[in-house]
Design an enzyme around this catalytic site. Structure first.
Site, short mmCIF file in Angstrom:
data_model
loop_
_atom_site.label_atom_id
_atom_site.label_comp_id
_atom_site.label_asym_id
_atom_site.label_seq_id
_atom_site.Cartn_x
_atom_site.Cartn_y
_atom_site.Cartn_z
N ARG A 1 0.82 -1.24 0.00
CA ARG A 1 0.00 0.00 0.00
C ARG A 1 0.85 1.28 0.00
O ARG A 1 0.37 2.34 0.38
CB ARG A 1 -0.98 0.03 1.17
CG ARG A 1 -1.97 -1.12 1.14
CD ARG A 1 -3.15 -0.83 2.03
NE ARG A 1 -4.09 -1.94 1.98
CZ ARG A 1 -4.07 -2.98 2.80
NH1 ARG A 1 -3.17 -3.03 3.76
NH2 ARG A 1 -4.95 -3.94 2.68
N LYS B 1 4.00 11.79 -10.41
CA LYS B 1 3.15 11.00 -11.31
C LYS B 1 3.86 9.68 -11.58
O LYS B 1 5.02 9.66 -12.02
CB LYS B 1 2.95 11.72 -12.64
CG LYS B 1 1.85 12.76 -12.61
CD LYS B 1 1.56 13.25 -14.03
CE LYS B 1 0.46 14.28 -14.04
NZ LYS B 1 0.26 14.86 -15.38
N GLU C 1 11.15 19.48 -23.55
CA GLU C 1 10.47 19.76 -22.28
C GLU C 1 11.03 21.03 -21.63
O GLU C 1 10.31 21.80 -21.02
CB GLU C 1 10.60 18.58 -21.30
CG GLU C 1 9.93 17.29 -21.75
CD GLU C 1 8.41 17.22 -21.49
OE1 GLU C 1 7.84 18.20 -20.97
OE2 GLU C 1 7.81 16.18 -21.82
N LYS D 1 8.34 23.60 -12.38
CA LYS D 1 7.52 22.41 -12.13
C LYS D 1 7.11 22.35 -10.66
O LYS D 1 5.95 22.09 -10.32
CB LYS D 1 8.25 21.14 -12.54
CG LYS D 1 7.42 19.91 -12.24
CD LYS D 1 7.48 18.84 -13.28
CE LYS D 1 6.36 17.83 -13.03
NZ LYS D 1 6.46 16.66 -13.86
N GLU E 1 -3.49 17.58 -10.30
CA GLU E 1 -3.91 18.08 -11.62
C GLU E 1 -5.41 18.30 -11.73
O GLU E 1 -6.08 17.79 -12.62
CB GLU E 1 -3.43 17.12 -12.72
CG GLU E 1 -3.39 17.80 -14.08
CD GLU E 1 -2.74 16.94 -15.16
OE1 GLU E 1 -1.58 16.54 -15.00
OE2 GLU E 1 -3.42 16.69 -16.16
N ARG F 1 -2.04 22.48 -12.90
CA ARG F 1 -0.98 21.53 -13.28
C ARG F 1 -1.10 21.11 -14.75
O ARG F 1 -0.11 20.73 -15.38
CB ARG F 1 -0.99 20.29 -12.37
CG ARG F 1 0.16 19.32 -12.69
CD ARG F 1 0.37 18.25 -11.65
NE ARG F 1 1.44 17.36 -12.05
CZ ARG F 1 2.08 16.53 -11.26
NH1 ARG F 1 1.75 16.45 -9.98
NH2 ARG F 1 3.05 15.74 -11.71
N ASN G 1 1.16 20.07 -19.42
CA ASN G 1 0.88 19.19 -20.56
C ASN G 1 0.87 19.95 -21.88
O ASN G 1 0.37 19.44 -22.88
CB ASN G 1 -0.47 18.50 -20.37
CG ASN G 1 -0.48 17.62 -19.14
OD1 ASN G 1 0.54 17.03 -18.79
ND2 ASN G 1 -1.61 17.53 -18.46
N HIS H 1 1.31 18.20 -25.15
CA HIS H 1 1.21 16.77 -24.88
C HIS H 1 -0.02 16.11 -25.50
O HIS H 1 0.02 14.93 -25.82
CB HIS H 1 1.25 16.49 -23.38
CG HIS H 1 2.65 16.59 -22.81
ND1 HIS H 1 3.41 17.72 -22.91
CD2 HIS H 1 3.41 15.69 -22.14
CE1 HIS H 1 4.59 17.52 -22.32
NE2 HIS H 1 4.62 16.29 -21.85
N HIS I 1 0.74 13.03 -27.67
CA HIS I 1 0.27 11.66 -27.43
C HIS I 1 -0.40 11.08 -28.68
O HIS I 1 -0.24 9.91 -28.99
CB HIS I 1 -0.70 11.61 -26.25
CG HIS I 1 0.00 11.69 -24.93
ND1 HIS I 1 -0.67 11.77 -23.72
CD2 HIS I 1 1.32 11.69 -24.61
CE1 HIS I 1 0.22 11.82 -22.74
NE2 HIS I 1 1.42 11.79 -23.26
N HIS J 1 9.40 10.59 -27.11
CA HIS J 1 8.37 11.40 -26.45
C HIS J 1 8.60 12.90 -26.68
O HIS J 1 7.70 13.62 -27.13
CB HIS J 1 8.35 11.06 -24.95
CG HIS J 1 7.38 11.88 -24.16
ND1 HIS J 1 6.02 11.76 -24.32
CD2 HIS J 1 7.57 12.83 -23.21
CE1 HIS J 1 5.41 12.61 -23.50
NE2 HIS J 1 6.33 13.27 -22.82
N1 GLY Z 1 4.47 15.65 -16.94
C1 GLY Z 1 3.44 16.50 -16.54
C2 GLY Z 1 3.19 16.50 -15.08
O1 GLY Z 1 4.00 15.99 -14.31
O2 GLY Z 1 2.18 16.98 -14.66
#
Ligand code: GLY
Length: 363
Positions: free
Chosen positions: A125, A147, A189, A233, A243, A247, A251, A254, A258, A271
């Site tokens: 957990r 993330k 990035e 960040k 998010e 946040r 993206n 992105h 994607h 990427h």
């Molecule tokens: N890679 C985008 C974020 O961490 O929110």
């Protein structure tokens, strides 16, 4: 100054990102400093390529300093970022006897970090983990912010959790062994941070001397841009860890990135390369909507192209684009959301972009 520390302020989940040349050779001291005592078991997760460069040495360093450590190597590549790999990690965790007090250390790029982080989020957990990213992309983005995820056959990162690391250690020396193409993909990035929030970083990147220093992998400049990216960040993540709002601006590029990764096959574009094209599409949409100037779009394009990043949209089918966009995690209440630039250093979130505005870029 060759050492930088950035706090990611998240209450009792706060942690520091430490950037320092050579920190990889000094990791035991750093672990002790953040309260990781020698009686806590450590499972280092890496892949073969990284391990042959840094992993064995890293493990020996831990063992020589009497840490109880073991290493497990996952297979490299997006196709192994899945539940099968995760299960293999759980098997090793069980055999090694990882308990609630144990630690996972992710040593590698974004895939190693994402899978290891998710293993740490779910084993018993949730146990502690540390990120030691060795690619530029992982340093400036995926290692910070908590993330973690693996892919589902139907989409990227669909199975995951928010689980913050205990610390992130970044050694710019590891970039010296990174293939040029991957370094450039990481620069997408970095440029992203310039466009979304940091005009000063963008201006810095445009200066020819700085560009040369970065291409030559000079530590001082590398530390400068990594530090700048992570500061942005950290600031954004600390306002919106899960998010629910702001946040999402991380993206930028992105959504279409994607789409491109998905429809062109993972592997055709890295990427960061797909994000570069995605940033260009977002820029074009912003111009169509009257939000952005052509001149700034050109500056973004020139900067991306100076790192050999692609900006031209590959031939892909309109219906497929919509299908992928609608399946994306970024869709909220059935509405597609786009991050669009208003000026260099400022973007906003829009959910009122007509399909016709972006479908014209596809065949
Ligand atoms: N890679 C985008 C974020 O961490 O929110």
């Amino acid at each position: 100054m060759n050492k930088r520390k950035i706090l990611v302020p998240l209450g009792n989940k706060s942690y520091e990102v430490i950037i320092e040349e050579g920190i990889l050779n000094n990791i035991c001291e750093e672990l002790l400093k953040i309260g990781i005592s020698k009686n806590r078991k450590i499972l280092v997760i890496s892949n073969e390529e990284i391990s042959s460069l840094y992993g064995e040495k890293f493990l020996n360093h831990l063992k020589k300093n009497n840490f109880k450590a073991q290493i497990f190597l996952i297979k490299a590549g997006e196709s192994h970022k899945n539940l099968k790999t995760l299960n293999e990690i759980y098997d090793v965790a069980f055999e090694f006897g990882l308990d609630r007090n144990s630690i996972i250390i992710a040593l590698g790029g974004g895939i190693v970090g994402d899978v290891s982080g998710f293993a740490a989020a779910t084993w018993l957990r949730g146990i502690d983990y540390i990120q030691i990213p060795t690619t530029l992309l992982a340093m400036v983005d995926s290692s910070v912010g908590g993330k973690t995820a693996v892919n589902h056959p139907k989409g990227k990162n669909l199975i995951g959790a928010f689980h913050q690391p205990k610390a992130v250690f970044i050694d710019p020396e590891t970039l010296k062994s990174l293939p040029k193409r991957e370094f450039n993909a990481g620069m997408a990035e970095v440029i992203k941070y310039g466009v979304i929030r940091d005009k000063k970083l963008f201006d810095f990147l445009e200066i020819e001397n700085n560009k040369n220093a970065l291409i030559n992998l000079e530590n001082e400049s590398l530390i400068e841009i990594i530090n700048g990216s992570i500061k942005t960040k950290s600031h954004i993540v600390s306002q919106d860890e899960h998010e629910l709002g702001i946040r999402a601006i991380l993206n930028y590029g992105h959504s279409f990135g994607h789409v491109i990764e998905n429809l062109c096959g993972y592997g055709e574009f890295l990427h960061g390369e797909a994000i570069s094209i995605g940033m260009n599409i977002a820029g074009e949409i912003a111009i169509e909507k009257g939000l952005w100037s052509k001149e700034e779009l050109e500056r973004q394009q020139n900067l991306l192209e100076s790192y050999n990043l692609p900006t031209k949209i590959p031939k892909i089918n309109k219906e497929d684009v919509v299908k992928i966009l609608m399946g994306d995690k970024k869709v909220r209440d059935g509405k597609m959301r786009f991050i669009l630039p208003k000026e260099i250093g400022e973007v906003d979130i829009y959910d009122d972009v007509e399909d016709s505005l972006f479908l014209k870029f596809f065949s």
